[in-house]
Design an enzyme around this catalytic site. Structure first.
Site, PDB file in Angstrom:
ATOM      1  N   GLY A 110     -26.349   0.729 -14.474  1.00 16.26           N
ATOM      2  CA  GLY A 110     -27.925   0.686 -14.759  1.00 16.26           C
ATOM      3  C   GLY A 110     -28.097   0.120 -16.525  1.00 16.26           C
ATOM      4  O   GLY A 110     -29.076  -0.098 -16.635  1.00 16.26           O
TER       5      GLY A 110
ATOM      6  N   ARG B 192      15.717  -1.587   6.910  1.00 13.41           N
ATOM      7  CA  ARG B 192      16.474  -2.069   8.074  1.00 13.41           C
ATOM      8  C   ARG B 192      17.715  -2.790   7.542  1.00 13.41           C
ATOM      9  O   ARG B 192      17.640  -3.457   6.396  1.00 13.41           O
ATOM     10  CB  ARG B 192      15.745  -2.983   8.716  1.00 13.41           C
ATOM     11  CG  ARG B 192      14.467  -2.809   9.427  1.00 13.41           C
ATOM     12  CD  ARG B 192      13.660  -3.924   9.961  1.00 13.41           C
ATOM     13  NE  ARG B 192      14.469  -4.657  10.758  1.00 13.41           N
ATOM     14  CZ  ARG B 192      14.002  -6.205  11.022  1.00 13.41           C
ATOM     15  NH1 ARG B 192      12.997  -6.671  10.647  1.00 13.41           N
ATOM     16  NH2 ARG B 192      14.927  -7.082  11.730  1.00 13.41           N
TER      17      ARG B 192
ATOM     18  N   SER C 165       0.685  -1.254  -0.050  1.00 11.78           N
ATOM     19  CA  SER C 165       0.016   0.126  -0.106  1.00 11.78           C
ATOM     20  C   SER C 165       0.905   1.079  -0.015  1.00 11.78           C
ATOM     21  O   SER C 165       0.717   2.215  -0.995  1.00 11.78           O
ATOM     22  CB  SER C 165      -0.910   0.151   1.269  1.00 11.78           C
ATOM     23  OG  SER C 165      -0.024  -0.117   2.457  1.00 11.78           O
TER      24      SER C 165
ATOM     25  N   TYR D 222      -4.771  -6.795   5.822  1.00 11.26           N
ATOM     26  CA  TYR D 222      -4.163  -6.927   4.524  1.00 11.26           C
ATOM     27  C   TYR D 222      -5.171  -7.017   3.504  1.00 11.26           C
ATOM     28  O   TYR D 222      -6.378  -6.549   3.746  1.00 11.26           O
ATOM     29  CB  TYR D 222      -3.477  -8.432   4.592  1.00 11.26           C
ATOM     30  CG  TYR D 222      -2.560  -8.758   5.446  1.00 11.26           C
ATOM     31  CD1 TYR D 222      -1.044  -8.669   4.995  1.00 11.26           C
ATOM     32  CD2 TYR D 222      -2.494  -9.296   6.784  1.00 11.26           C
ATOM     33  CE1 TYR D 222       0.105  -8.804   5.386  1.00 11.26           C
ATOM     34  CE2 TYR D 222      -1.400  -9.333   7.594  1.00 11.26           C
ATOM     35  CZ  TYR D 222      -0.115  -9.279   6.951  1.00 11.26           C
ATOM     36  OH  TYR D 222       1.111  -9.269   7.818  1.00 11.26           O
ATOM     37  N   GLU D 223      -4.420  -7.199   2.182  1.00 13.77           N
ATOM     38  CA  GLU D 223      -5.490  -6.881   0.970  1.00 13.77           C
ATOM     39  C   GLU D 223      -6.932  -7.360   1.081  1.00 13.77           C
ATOM     40  O   GLU D 223      -7.852  -6.709   1.009  1.00 13.77           O
ATOM     41  CB  GLU D 223      -4.730  -7.516  -0.337  1.00 13.77           C
ATOM     42  CG  GLU D 223      -5.422  -7.389  -1.431  1.00 13.77           C
ATOM     43  CD  GLU D 223      -5.878  -5.676  -1.754  1.00 13.77           C
ATOM     44  OE1 GLU D 223      -6.931  -5.577  -2.401  1.00 13.77           O
ATOM     45  OE2 GLU D 223      -4.883  -5.297  -2.029  1.00 13.77           O
TER      46      GLU D 223
END
Length: 415
Positions: free
Chosen positions: A247, A37, A17, A137-138
Protein backbone atom coordinates in the site's frame (compact mmCIF):
# COMPACT_ATOMS: atom_id res chain seq x y z
CA UNK A 1 19.85 -30.77 23.56
CA UNK A 2 18.44 -30.10 20.10
CA UNK A 3 14.84 -29.02 19.67
CA UNK A 4 13.86 -32.21 17.79
CA UNK A 5 16.32 -34.58 19.42
CA UNK A 6 14.91 -38.12 19.54
CA UNK A 7 12.55 -37.59 16.61
CA UNK A 8 13.20 -40.05 13.76
CA UNK A 9 12.28 -38.96 10.23
CA UNK A 10 11.97 -41.49 7.40
CA UNK A 11 12.88 -39.37 4.39
CA UNK A 12 11.52 -40.70 1.11
CA UNK A 13 11.87 -37.36 -0.63
CA UNK A 14 13.91 -36.30 -3.64
CA UNK A 15 14.82 -33.22 -5.69
CA UNK A 16 13.86 -30.01 -3.80
CA UNK A 17 10.47 -29.65 -2.09
CA UNK A 18 10.69 -32.66 0.22
CA UNK A 19 14.43 -32.37 0.94
CA UNK A 20 13.92 -28.71 1.92
CA UNK A 21 11.43 -29.87 4.55
CA UNK A 22 13.53 -32.72 5.92
CA UNK A 23 16.74 -30.68 5.92
CA UNK A 24 15.06 -28.07 8.11
CA UNK A 25 13.92 -30.80 10.51
CA UNK A 26 17.46 -32.23 10.51
CA UNK A 27 18.89 -28.79 11.31
CA UNK A 28 16.51 -28.63 14.26
CA UNK A 29 17.90 -31.90 15.60
CA UNK A 30 15.80 -34.71 14.12
CA UNK A 31 17.49 -37.91 12.97
CA UNK A 32 16.66 -37.85 9.26
CA UNK A 33 17.18 -41.16 7.46
CA UNK A 34 17.24 -40.49 3.73
CA UNK A 35 16.19 -43.59 1.77
CA UNK A 36 17.74 -43.83 -1.72
CA UNK A 37 17.87 -46.30 -4.57
CA UNK A 38 21.03 -48.43 -4.49
CA UNK A 39 23.59 -47.29 -7.03
CA UNK A 40 21.46 -44.31 -8.11
CA UNK A 41 20.30 -42.21 -5.19
CA UNK A 42 18.46 -38.93 -5.33
CA UNK A 43 18.27 -37.71 -8.94
CA UNK A 44 19.85 -34.39 -7.99
CA UNK A 45 23.13 -36.07 -6.98
CA UNK A 46 24.09 -36.04 -10.65
CA UNK A 47 22.17 -32.98 -11.87
CA UNK A 48 24.09 -29.77 -12.70
CA UNK A 49 27.38 -31.41 -11.71
CA UNK A 50 30.23 -28.90 -11.48
CA UNK A 51 32.95 -31.14 -9.95
CA UNK A 52 33.65 -34.47 -11.67
CA UNK A 53 33.18 -37.44 -9.37
CA UNK A 54 31.32 -35.45 -6.71
CA UNK A 55 27.69 -34.96 -5.81
CA UNK A 56 26.25 -31.78 -7.26
CA UNK A 57 25.67 -28.63 -5.28
CA UNK A 58 21.98 -29.14 -6.03
CA UNK A 59 22.07 -32.25 -3.84
CA UNK A 60 24.57 -31.17 -1.22
CA UNK A 61 22.76 -27.91 -0.43
CA UNK A 62 19.45 -29.70 0.22
CA UNK A 63 20.56 -32.69 2.26
CA UNK A 64 22.71 -31.53 5.15
CA UNK A 65 22.60 -33.22 8.55
CA UNK A 66 21.00 -36.41 7.14
CA UNK A 67 22.01 -40.06 7.06
CA UNK A 68 21.78 -42.00 3.79
CA UNK A 69 20.40 -45.54 3.59
CA UNK A 70 20.18 -47.33 0.24
CA UNK A 71 17.17 -49.62 -0.10
CA UNK A 72 15.57 -51.60 -2.91
CA UNK A 73 11.92 -51.49 -1.91
CA UNK A 74 10.96 -53.82 -4.77
CA UNK A 75 12.72 -56.77 -3.13
CA UNK A 76 11.14 -58.79 -0.33
CA UNK A 77 14.09 -58.14 1.99
CA UNK A 78 13.89 -54.45 1.16
CA UNK A 79 10.19 -54.34 1.97
CA UNK A 80 10.88 -56.03 5.29
CA UNK A 81 13.49 -53.37 6.12
CA UNK A 82 11.05 -50.65 5.17
CA UNK A 83 8.35 -52.12 7.41
CA UNK A 84 10.76 -52.07 10.34
CA UNK A 85 11.72 -48.48 9.55
CA UNK A 86 8.07 -47.44 9.54
CA UNK A 87 7.57 -49.07 12.93
CA UNK A 88 10.59 -47.24 14.36
CA UNK A 89 10.13 -43.76 12.93
CA UNK A 90 7.96 -40.87 14.09
CA UNK A 91 7.48 -39.21 10.71
CA UNK A 92 7.58 -40.39 7.12
CA UNK A 93 7.94 -37.77 4.37
CA UNK A 94 7.47 -38.38 0.65
CA UNK A 95 7.06 -36.46 -2.56
CA UNK A 96 6.49 -39.31 -4.98
CA UNK A 97 4.10 -39.03 -7.90
CA UNK A 98 0.47 -39.56 -6.86
CA UNK A 99 -0.25 -43.23 -6.13
CA UNK A 100 3.41 -44.37 -6.06
CA UNK A 101 3.35 -45.50 -2.43
CA UNK A 102 0.14 -47.44 -2.99
CA UNK A 103 1.76 -49.28 -5.90
CA UNK A 104 4.69 -50.16 -3.62
CA UNK A 105 2.23 -51.81 -1.24
CA UNK A 106 2.49 -49.07 1.38
CA UNK A 107 -0.83 -47.27 1.36
CA UNK A 108 -1.63 -44.89 4.22
CA UNK A 109 -3.83 -47.62 5.72
CA UNK A 110 -0.96 -50.11 5.63
CA UNK A 111 1.46 -47.57 7.11
CA UNK A 112 -1.00 -46.83 9.94
CA UNK A 113 -1.37 -50.55 10.55
CA UNK A 114 2.39 -50.86 10.99
CA UNK A 115 2.64 -47.77 13.21
CA UNK A 116 -0.53 -45.99 14.39
CA UNK A 117 1.58 -43.13 15.81
CA UNK A 118 3.43 -42.32 12.62
CA UNK A 119 2.85 -39.02 10.85
CA UNK A 120 3.07 -39.04 7.08
CA UNK A 121 3.88 -35.84 5.24
CA UNK A 122 3.36 -35.57 1.50
CA UNK A 123 4.18 -32.91 -1.08
CA UNK A 124 1.95 -32.98 -4.13
CA UNK A 125 1.61 -30.56 -7.03
CA UNK A 126 -2.13 -30.02 -6.57
CA UNK A 127 -4.58 -30.86 -3.84
CA UNK A 128 -7.78 -32.86 -4.46
CA UNK A 129 -9.49 -31.70 -7.64
CA UNK A 130 -9.20 -31.90 -11.42
CA UNK A 131 -5.39 -31.65 -11.52
CA UNK A 132 -4.38 -33.80 -8.56
CA UNK A 133 -2.78 -36.47 -10.78
CA UNK A 134 -0.62 -33.94 -12.67
CA UNK A 135 3.14 -33.76 -12.34
CA UNK A 136 4.38 -30.40 -11.09
CA UNK A 137 7.75 -28.66 -11.02
CA UNK A 138 8.80 -25.32 -9.53
CA UNK A 139 7.76 -23.04 -12.37
CA UNK A 140 4.51 -24.92 -12.96
CA UNK A 141 3.60 -24.33 -9.33
CA UNK A 142 4.41 -20.63 -9.60
CA UNK A 143 2.18 -20.35 -12.66
CA UNK A 144 -0.70 -22.39 -11.22
CA UNK A 145 -0.53 -20.69 -7.83
CA UNK A 146 -0.96 -17.09 -9.02
CA UNK A 147 2.61 -15.89 -8.75
CA UNK A 148 3.50 -15.67 -12.45
CA UNK A 149 0.30 -13.87 -13.47
CA UNK A 150 1.05 -11.10 -10.98
CA UNK A 151 4.83 -10.87 -11.57
CA UNK A 152 6.46 -8.73 -14.24
CA UNK A 153 5.48 -5.48 -15.90
CA UNK A 154 2.06 -4.62 -17.27
CA UNK A 155 3.23 -4.55 -20.89
CA UNK A 156 5.15 -7.83 -20.65
CA UNK A 157 4.46 -11.56 -20.26
CA UNK A 158 3.96 -13.34 -16.92
CA UNK A 159 7.24 -14.05 -15.15
CA UNK A 160 8.46 -16.64 -12.65
CA UNK A 161 10.55 -15.48 -9.71
CA UNK A 162 14.07 -16.58 -8.82
CA UNK A 163 12.91 -17.48 -5.30
CA UNK A 164 11.90 -21.14 -5.23
CA UNK A 165 8.47 -20.51 -3.74
CA UNK A 166 6.98 -23.60 -5.38
CA UNK A 167 9.46 -26.21 -4.19
CA UNK A 168 11.29 -24.78 -1.18
CA UNK A 169 8.27 -22.70 -0.15
CA UNK A 170 6.08 -25.81 -0.05
CA UNK A 171 8.76 -27.72 1.84
CA UNK A 172 8.72 -25.05 4.54
CA UNK A 173 4.93 -25.23 4.73
CA UNK A 174 5.13 -29.01 5.12
CA UNK A 175 7.69 -28.73 7.94
CA UNK A 176 5.29 -26.48 9.82
CA UNK A 177 2.47 -28.99 9.36
CA UNK A 178 4.62 -31.89 10.55
CA UNK A 179 5.65 -30.04 13.70
CA UNK A 180 2.00 -29.25 14.42
CA UNK A 181 1.09 -32.93 13.93
CA UNK A 182 3.91 -34.01 16.27
CA UNK A 183 2.59 -31.64 18.92
CA UNK A 184 -0.98 -32.89 18.46
CA UNK A 185 0.23 -36.48 18.78
CA UNK A 186 1.46 -35.66 22.26
CA UNK A 187 -2.19 -35.01 23.17
CA UNK A 188 -3.98 -37.61 21.03
CA UNK A 189 -1.44 -40.43 20.79
CA UNK A 190 -2.28 -40.81 17.10
CA UNK A 191 -0.47 -40.05 13.90
CA UNK A 192 -2.07 -38.36 10.91
CA UNK A 193 -1.49 -37.39 7.29
CA UNK A 194 -0.14 -33.95 6.43
CA UNK A 195 -0.54 -32.77 2.84
CA UNK A 196 1.24 -29.76 1.36
CA UNK A 197 0.18 -29.02 -2.22
CA UNK A 198 2.54 -26.80 -4.20
CA UNK A 199 -0.31 -24.79 -5.71
CA UNK A 200 -1.66 -24.14 -2.20
CA UNK A 201 1.73 -23.07 -0.90
CA UNK A 202 2.34 -20.61 -3.73
CA UNK A 203 -1.16 -19.15 -3.35
CA UNK A 204 -0.56 -18.71 0.38
CA UNK A 205 2.54 -16.67 -0.42
CA UNK A 206 0.52 -14.64 -2.95
CA UNK A 207 -2.19 -13.70 -0.47
CA UNK A 208 -1.76 -9.94 -1.02
CA UNK A 209 -2.59 -10.47 -4.68
CA UNK A 210 -5.75 -12.35 -3.71
CA UNK A 211 -6.48 -9.40 -1.45
CA UNK A 212 -6.11 -7.07 -4.43
CA UNK A 213 -8.37 -9.26 -6.56
CA UNK A 214 -11.19 -8.60 -4.11
CA UNK A 215 -10.39 -4.89 -3.80
CA UNK A 216 -10.42 -4.61 -7.58
CA UNK A 217 -14.13 -5.49 -7.59
CA UNK A 218 -14.78 -2.25 -5.70
CA UNK A 219 -12.67 0.06 -7.81
CA UNK A 220 -9.18 0.68 -9.23
CA UNK A 221 -6.10 -0.19 -7.17
CA UNK A 222 -4.92 3.34 -6.54
CA UNK A 223 -1.48 2.41 -5.20
CA UNK A 224 -0.56 0.60 -8.45
CA UNK A 225 1.52 2.67 -10.89
CA UNK A 226 -0.97 2.15 -13.69
CA UNK A 227 -3.59 4.16 -11.78
CA UNK A 228 -1.42 7.27 -11.85
CA UNK A 229 -0.59 6.62 -15.50
CA UNK A 230 -4.26 6.48 -16.45
CA UNK A 231 -4.16 2.83 -17.57
CA UNK A 232 -7.49 1.06 -17.07
CA UNK A 233 -7.68 -2.05 -14.89
CA UNK A 234 -9.02 -5.35 -16.19
CA UNK A 235 -10.91 -8.04 -14.31
CA UNK A 236 -7.87 -9.73 -12.71
CA UNK A 237 -5.09 -8.51 -10.43
CA UNK A 238 -2.50 -7.11 -12.86
CA UNK A 239 1.26 -7.39 -13.02
CA UNK A 240 2.59 -4.52 -10.97
CA UNK A 241 6.26 -4.28 -11.88
CA UNK A 242 8.20 -3.28 -8.79
CA UNK A 243 5.32 -1.58 -6.99
CA UNK A 244 5.16 -2.25 -3.27
CA UNK A 245 2.54 -4.78 -2.23
CA UNK A 246 1.81 -3.13 1.09
CA UNK A 247 0.00 0.00 0.00
CA UNK A 248 3.00 2.33 0.29
CA UNK A 249 4.31 3.31 -3.18
CA UNK A 250 7.73 1.82 -3.92
CA UNK A 251 10.07 1.44 -6.89
CA UNK A 252 13.48 0.05 -7.78
CA UNK A 253 15.67 3.04 -8.68
CA UNK A 254 19.09 3.43 -10.28
CA UNK A 255 22.08 4.25 -8.10
CA UNK A 256 25.57 5.51 -8.85
CA UNK A 257 27.37 3.08 -11.14
CA UNK A 258 24.24 1.52 -12.66
CA UNK A 259 25.72 1.87 -16.16
CA UNK A 260 28.32 -0.83 -15.42
CA UNK A 261 26.78 -2.74 -12.50
CA UNK A 262 23.57 -4.70 -13.10
CA UNK A 263 22.77 -4.51 -9.39
CA UNK A 264 23.53 -0.85 -8.64
CA UNK A 265 19.93 -0.21 -7.64
CA UNK A 266 17.94 0.41 -4.48
CA UNK A 267 14.35 -0.19 -3.49
CA UNK A 268 12.80 3.04 -2.24
CA UNK A 269 9.43 3.33 -0.47
CA UNK A 270 7.70 6.69 -0.14
CA UNK A 271 6.15 5.94 3.23
CA UNK A 272 3.63 8.64 4.17
CA UNK A 273 4.91 9.00 7.72
CA UNK A 274 8.35 10.17 6.55
CA UNK A 275 7.32 12.15 3.47
CA UNK A 276 8.86 15.31 4.90
CA UNK A 277 12.22 13.58 5.38
CA UNK A 278 12.11 12.29 1.81
CA UNK A 279 11.46 15.79 0.48
CA UNK A 280 14.40 17.19 2.44
CA UNK A 281 16.79 14.43 1.33
CA UNK A 282 16.05 14.76 -2.39
CA UNK A 283 16.06 18.55 -2.35
CA UNK A 284 12.32 19.13 -2.77
CA UNK A 285 11.35 20.80 0.55
CA UNK A 286 8.55 22.72 -1.19
CA UNK A 287 6.65 19.46 -1.73
CA UNK A 288 6.03 19.15 2.02
CA UNK A 289 3.45 21.95 1.99
CA UNK A 290 2.35 21.96 -1.64
CA UNK A 291 -1.29 20.67 -1.74
CA UNK A 292 -0.46 18.74 -4.91
CA UNK A 293 2.15 16.64 -3.09
CA UNK A 294 1.52 16.95 0.65
CA UNK A 295 -0.96 14.07 1.04
CA UNK A 296 -0.76 10.41 -0.11
CA UNK A 297 -3.90 10.79 -2.21
CA UNK A 298 -2.56 13.85 -3.99
CA UNK A 299 0.70 12.06 -4.78
CA UNK A 300 -0.83 8.96 -6.39
CA UNK A 301 -1.32 10.47 -9.87
CA UNK A 302 2.22 11.91 -9.75
CA UNK A 303 4.23 8.82 -8.77
CA UNK A 304 6.23 8.76 -12.01
CA UNK A 305 7.29 12.37 -11.47
CA UNK A 306 8.04 11.80 -7.79
CA UNK A 307 10.12 8.67 -8.33
CA UNK A 308 11.96 10.34 -11.20
CA UNK A 309 12.99 13.11 -8.79
CA UNK A 310 14.04 10.57 -6.17
CA UNK A 311 16.03 8.66 -8.80
CA UNK A 312 17.84 11.86 -9.81
CA UNK A 313 19.10 11.87 -6.22
CA UNK A 314 19.81 8.12 -5.84
CA UNK A 315 21.90 8.17 -9.04
CA UNK A 316 24.36 10.44 -7.24
CA UNK A 317 24.86 7.88 -4.44
CA UNK A 318 25.89 4.24 -4.24
CA UNK A 319 23.18 1.88 -3.07
CA UNK A 320 24.95 1.61 0.28
CA UNK A 321 25.21 5.38 0.64
CA UNK A 322 21.47 5.63 0.01
CA UNK A 323 20.93 3.17 2.85
CA UNK A 324 23.33 5.02 5.18
CA UNK A 325 21.55 8.33 4.56
CA UNK A 326 17.95 7.12 4.60
CA UNK A 327 17.86 4.58 7.42
CA UNK A 328 18.62 7.07 10.24
CA UNK A 329 15.68 9.12 8.90
CA UNK A 330 13.36 6.05 8.95
CA UNK A 331 13.01 6.12 5.16
CA UNK A 332 12.52 2.48 4.04
CA UNK A 333 15.17 1.57 1.45
CA UNK A 334 17.15 -1.53 0.61
CA UNK A 335 20.06 -2.26 -1.72
CA UNK A 336 19.65 -4.79 -4.53
CA UNK A 337 22.19 -7.37 -3.39
CA UNK A 338 23.65 -9.87 -5.84
CA UNK A 339 24.38 -13.48 -4.95
CA UNK A 340 28.08 -12.60 -5.05
CA UNK A 341 27.58 -9.81 -2.53
CA UNK A 342 25.46 -12.02 -0.28
CA UNK A 343 27.98 -14.85 -0.40
CA UNK A 344 30.72 -12.47 0.74
CA UNK A 345 28.74 -10.63 3.45
CA UNK A 346 30.54 -11.11 6.81
CA UNK A 347 27.42 -10.63 8.96
CA UNK A 348 25.66 -13.52 7.21
CA UNK A 349 28.68 -15.73 7.86
CA UNK A 350 28.72 -14.67 11.52
CA UNK A 351 25.09 -15.63 12.08
CA UNK A 352 25.31 -18.96 10.24
CA UNK A 353 22.91 -17.85 7.52
CA UNK A 354 25.67 -18.67 5.04
CA UNK A 355 28.24 -21.31 5.95
CA UNK A 356 31.22 -23.11 4.46
CA UNK A 357 31.22 -26.90 4.64
CA UNK A 358 33.93 -29.48 3.92
CA UNK A 359 33.02 -32.41 1.68
CA UNK A 360 35.23 -35.48 1.03
CA UNK A 361 34.57 -35.47 -2.73
CA UNK A 362 34.13 -31.81 -3.70
CA UNK A 363 36.17 -30.06 -1.03
CA UNK A 364 34.97 -26.86 0.59
CA UNK A 365 31.71 -25.32 -0.60
CA UNK A 366 29.32 -22.56 0.35
CA UNK A 367 25.71 -23.17 1.36
CA UNK A 368 22.80 -21.61 3.17
CA UNK A 369 22.47 -22.39 6.85
CA UNK A 370 19.35 -22.67 8.95
CA UNK A 371 17.22 -19.54 8.44
CA UNK A 372 15.54 -19.97 11.84
CA UNK A 373 17.67 -19.30 14.91
CA UNK A 374 16.77 -20.98 18.23
CA UNK A 375 18.62 -19.68 21.29
CA UNK A 376 18.72 -23.10 23.02
CA UNK A 377 19.18 -25.24 19.93
CA UNK A 378 22.07 -23.89 17.85
CA UNK A 379 22.54 -25.49 14.43
CA UNK A 380 25.77 -27.01 13.18
CA UNK A 381 25.52 -27.61 9.45
CA UNK A 382 26.89 -31.07 8.67
CA UNK A 383 27.77 -32.05 5.10
CA UNK A 384 25.34 -34.08 3.02
CA UNK A 385 25.84 -37.86 3.14
CA UNK A 386 27.47 -39.94 0.44
CA UNK A 387 25.16 -42.43 -1.20
CA UNK A 388 24.45 -45.23 1.27
CA UNK A 389 27.08 -43.95 3.68
CA UNK A 390 25.07 -44.87 6.77
CA UNK A 391 23.31 -48.02 5.58
CA UNK A 392 24.99 -50.50 7.93
CA UNK A 393 24.91 -48.00 10.80
CA UNK A 394 21.13 -47.52 10.46
CA UNK A 395 20.41 -51.23 10.04
CA UNK A 396 22.32 -51.95 13.24
CA UNK A 397 21.60 -48.99 15.54
CA UNK A 398 18.03 -48.11 14.50
CA UNK A 399 16.61 -51.46 13.41
CA UNK A 400 18.71 -53.78 15.56
CA UNK A 401 19.97 -56.11 12.82
CA UNK A 402 22.99 -58.23 13.70
CA UNK A 403 26.14 -58.34 11.57
CA UNK A 404 25.18 -61.68 9.94
CA UNK A 405 21.69 -60.33 9.20
CA UNK A 406 23.13 -57.19 7.63
CA UNK A 407 25.41 -59.33 5.48
CA UNK A 408 22.44 -61.42 4.39
CA UNK A 409 20.47 -58.29 3.49
CA UNK A 410 23.40 -57.03 1.44
CA UNK A 411 23.75 -60.34 -0.39
CA UNK A 412 20.04 -60.23 -1.27
CA UNK A 413 20.53 -56.93 -3.11
CA UNK A 414 18.08 -55.11 -0.82
CA UNK A 415 20.59 -52.36 0.07
Amino acid sequence: MKALEGVKILDFTHVQSGPTCTQLLAWLGADVIKVERPGVGDATRKQLVDVDGADSLYFTMLNHNKRSLTLNTKSEAGKEVLERLIRECDVMVENFAPGALDRMGFSWERIQELNPRIIMGSVKGFGPGPYEECKVYENVAQCAGGSASTTGFLDGPPLVTGAQIGDSGTGLHLALGLLAALYQREQSGRGQRVLAAMQDGVLNLCRVKLRDQQRLQRGPLTEYSQFGEGVAFGEATPRAGNDSGGGQPGRILKCKGWEDDDNAYTYFITQAAVWGNICDVIGKPQWKEDPGYATPGARLPKLNEIFAAIEDWTMTKTKFEVMDICNPLDIPVGPILSMKELSEEPSLRATGTIVEVDHPERGRYLTVGCPVKLSDSPVEVVRSPLLGEHTDEILASVLGYSEPEIQSIRESGAV
